[in-house]
Design an enzyme around this catalytic site. Structure first.
Site, PDB file in Angstrom:
ATOM      1  NE  ARG A  60      -0.795  56.253  -4.414  1.00 36.06           N
ATOM      2  CZ  ARG A  60      -2.042  56.022  -3.979  1.00 36.06           C
ATOM      3  NH1 ARG A  60      -2.334  56.199  -2.715  1.00 36.06           N
ATOM      4  NH2 ARG A  60      -2.986  55.627  -4.795  1.00 36.06           N
ATOM      5  NE  ARG A  92      -5.407  56.976  -8.571  1.00 33.69           N
ATOM      6  CZ  ARG A  92      -4.829  57.623  -7.552  1.00 33.69           C
ATOM      7  NH1 ARG A  92      -3.857  58.495  -7.778  1.00 33.69           N
ATOM      8  NH2 ARG A  92      -5.211  57.396  -6.325  1.00 33.69           N
ATOM      9  CE  LYS A 107     -11.533  55.902  -1.340  1.00 35.07           C
ATOM     10  NZ  LYS A 107     -11.131  56.931  -2.327  1.00 35.07           N
ATOM     11  NE  ARG A 131      -1.671  60.780  -2.336  1.00 35.22           N
ATOM     12  CZ  ARG A 131      -2.697  59.938  -2.336  1.00 35.22           C
ATOM     13  NH1 ARG A 131      -3.524  59.889  -1.307  1.00 35.22           N
ATOM     14  NH2 ARG A 131      -2.914  59.170  -3.375  1.00 35.22           N
ATOM     15  NE  ARG A 188     -10.713  52.149  -6.716  1.00 31.81           N
ATOM     16  CZ  ARG A 188      -9.862  52.527  -5.759  1.00 31.81           C
ATOM     17  NH1 ARG A 188      -9.766  51.839  -4.640  1.00 31.81           N
ATOM     18  NH2 ARG A 188      -9.112  53.589  -5.927  1.00 31.81           N
TER      19      ARG A 188
HETATM   20  P1  AMP Z   1      -6.219  53.581  -3.930  1.00 33.52           P
HETATM   21  O1  AMP Z   1      -5.031  53.728  -3.057  1.00 33.52           O
HETATM   22  O2  AMP Z   1      -7.447  53.118  -3.187  1.00 33.52           O
HETATM   23  O3  AMP Z   1      -6.504  54.808  -4.766  1.00 33.52           O
HETATM   24  O4  AMP Z   1      -5.886  52.381  -4.955  1.00 33.52           O
HETATM   25  C1  AMP Z   1      -4.788  52.462  -5.843  1.00 33.52           C
HETATM   26  C2  AMP Z   1      -5.029  51.559  -7.044  1.00 33.52           C
HETATM   27  O5  AMP Z   1      -5.174  50.196  -6.609  1.00 33.52           O
HETATM   28  C3  AMP Z   1      -6.299  51.844  -7.833  1.00 33.52           C
HETATM   29  O6  AMP Z   1      -6.148  52.890  -8.782  1.00 33.52           O
HETATM   30  C4  AMP Z   1      -6.543  50.487  -8.502  1.00 33.52           C
HETATM   31  O7  AMP Z   1      -5.667  50.271  -9.588  1.00 33.52           O
HETATM   32  C5  AMP Z   1      -6.136  49.518  -7.397  1.00 33.52           C
HETATM   33  N1  AMP Z   1      -7.297  49.185  -6.526  1.00 33.52           N
HETATM   34  C6  AMP Z   1      -7.457  49.487  -5.202  1.00 33.52           C
HETATM   35  N2  AMP Z   1      -8.624  49.033  -4.735  1.00 33.52           N
HETATM   36  C7  AMP Z   1      -9.241  48.440  -5.789  1.00 33.52           C
HETATM   37  C8  AMP Z   1     -10.510  47.795  -5.958  1.00 33.52           C
HETATM   38  N3  AMP Z   1     -11.390  47.689  -4.945  1.00 33.52           N
HETATM   39  N4  AMP Z   1     -10.808  47.292  -7.188  1.00 33.52           N
HETATM   40  C9  AMP Z   1      -9.945  47.374  -8.211  1.00 33.52           C
HETATM   41  N5  AMP Z   1      -8.752  47.991  -8.131  1.00 33.52           N
HETATM   42  C10 AMP Z   1      -8.390  48.521  -6.934  1.00 33.52           C
END
Ligand code: AMP
Length: 217
Positions: free
Chosen positions: A160, A171, A13, A127, A88
């Site tokens: 990360r 996740r 994404k 990554r 989400r």
């Molecule tokens: P991402 O980089 O989008 O994979 O986000 C990393 C982490 O941030 C996720 O595993 C969640 O813990 C938190 N996070 C990001 N976006 C959201 C969202 N829309 N709702 C809840 N938690 C989020």
């Protein structure tokens, strides 16, 4: 163009949102990036989000809804945006509908990047990124010239914390449990298009363009 890029962690994404930014000038709104920055800055939001993010769970809806609400009001979003990693949960999707309605706008498309689970795990666990300039690598698919060091600035690459295999699997489970139902929400509105997310970033972007062009044809 008001767009959501949807898909499991590792679907690409962020990469595709960057390309959409270049092609359509629509800014990327990544709740993950905004939360990571808050963690780095040690803000109250960051302190609250950090342990949740490191365990692979979702941050409470109210926190991310506030973040997006504020971000959508910024002038650079006036001509369109690409949401990456939000919504989400179905509750977040409903809140987004309300936010957009109050701004007199509506979503044009929800593109869902489809990638098999084992490919996702491989992408995420391999990554690595540069903590100085942000450049992203992959141990086997896009390795740096010198192992462990950034090509651009030589800084030691880092992983990360939530890209460790155990957290990656959590996740993915969180995605199946809480996020996948959001697809049905948008399918019911006729907004959802599924896009094959396997292959190179260029191949995927070609499919995204085709899916968007179909809309205007
Ligand atoms: P991402 O980089 O989008 O994979 O986000 C990393 C982490 O941030 C996720 O595993 C969640 O813990 C938190 N996070 C990001 N976006 C959201 C969202 N829309 N709702 C809840 N938690 C989020």
């Amino acid at each position: 163009m008001d767009l959501i890029l949807f898909g499991p962690p590792g679907a690409g994404k962020g990469t595709q949102a960057q390309r959409l930014l270049e092609a359509y000038r629509a800014p990327q709104i990544s709740t993950g990036d905004i939360l990571r920055q808050a963690v780095k800055d040690g803000t109250p939001l960051g302190q609250r989000a950090r342990p949740i993010m490191e365990s692979g769970q979702l941050v409470p809806d109210a926190l991310v809804i506030d973040i997006v609400q504020e971000r959508l009001r910024q002038p650079d979003c006036a001509g369109g945006f690409v949401l990456d990693g939000f919504p989400r949960t179905v509750a977040q999707a409903q809140a987004l509908d309300r936010m957009l309605a109050s701004l007199g706008r509506h979503l044009d498309r929800v593109l869902s990047l489809e990638v098999p689970l084992e490919v996702l795990v491989k992408r995420l666990t391999g990554r690595r990124s540069c903590p100085t300039c942000g450049r992203v690598y992959h141990l086997t698919e896009a390795p740096p010239r010198a192992p462990g060091a950034c090509d651009a600035c030589g800084t030691a690459l880092v992983q990360r914390p939530d890209d460790a295999e155990e957290v990656v699997r959590e996740r993915q489970a969180t995605y199946r449990r809480q996020t996948e139902p959001v697809k049905a929400y948008y399918a019911a509105q006729g907004l959802l298009r599924e896009v094959d997310g396997t292959g190179t970033p260029d191949q995927v972007f070609g499919r995204i363009r085709a899916a968007l062009d179909k809309k205007t044809a």
